[in-house]
Scaffold this motif. Structure first.
Motif: not given
Length: 239
Positions: A18-19, A46-48, A139-146
């Motif tokens: 977001n942002g 992220a996640p795109n 969780e955000l760092t590992t999953s959304l940053l792939n």
């Protein structure tokens, strides 16, 4: 009042996904009224888009901004970057990336000197390493940053973690932490501050009870007390 036409660069992002640069409008207006030039930049989210594309975007933006120095009348070496949460992470990472660093390099990056004069990091994410922040941030760092920290090269995780690169900082840093923010533990920032001070880096850590407590919140919620702390830091260290 600032009379040297220093430029502040505000970075979008709160929790990686977001942002928008428009979130900085009120803060940008405040500093413009104080005599600063201001640029607000977006990075892909992220996640795109996965890390490290965000730091590539930021380094390209810094290069573009520096090219405008002659037109706008500011000194390109007197550039301060600021952000909240993931935007603050990018600001901190930018400070340690030398011209030949592989992170943030791309074919389009002509001016590789992108380190700022100073950094303002509000409730910053400080590491790609799990366990340094809340489980929510991990969780955000590992999953959304792939990426999976357990599988990625250890060197990549360390190179992308400002908190383990204290010796690489060459510019003053202002940390602003809001006491109700449980996503970013105050103790992690205090440890980081101590490490920076150990390498003779000018660093301040300011805490408060301001309304800005949510990493998803708009930077328009920054309170006057926070803005004044930022201004005071700039006046002290942009010399």
């Amino acid at each position: 009042k600032n009379t040297k036409k220093d430029i502040l660069v505000f970075i979008s992002g709160s929790n990686w996904q977001n942002g928008d640069k428009s979130d900085w409008k009120e803060t940008a207006d405040y500093f413009c009224q104080k005599g600063y030039l201001v640029a607000c930049v977006n990075v892909r989210l992220a996640p795109n888009w996965s890390f490290p594309i965000q730091i590539e975007d930021l380094r390209l933006a810094i290069g573009f901004i520096k090219k405008q120095a002659g037109l706008l009348g500011f000194a390109p070496h007197r550039l301060t970057v600021a952000g909240v949460a993931s935007g603050a992470y990018l600001a901190l990472l930018l400070a340690v990336l030398t011209p030949n660093e592989y992170l943030g390099r791309s074919d389009e990056l002509i001016d590789t000197i992108t380190q700022p004069k100073a950094v303002i990091a509000i409730s910053p994410i400080i590491s790609l390493q799990p366990g340094m922040q809340s489980s929510q941030i991990d969780e955000l760092t590992t999953s959304l940053l792939n990426f999976d920290p357990s599988k990625e090269l250890d060197s990549f995780i360390k190179d992308g973690s400002p908190n383990v690169r204290a010796k690489d900082f060459k510019c003053p840093v202002l940390f602003i932490h809001h006491k109700n923010n449980t996503a970013i533990p105050l103790t992690s920032l205090q440890t980081f501050q101590k490490e920076l001070l150990g390498f003779q880096v000018p660093v301040k850590l300011i805490t408060g009870n301001e309304k800005y407590t949510d990493i998803n919140a708009s930077t328009n919620q920054l309170e006057v007390e926070t803005l004044k702390a930022m201004e005071s830091f700039l006046l002290e260290f942009l010399v």
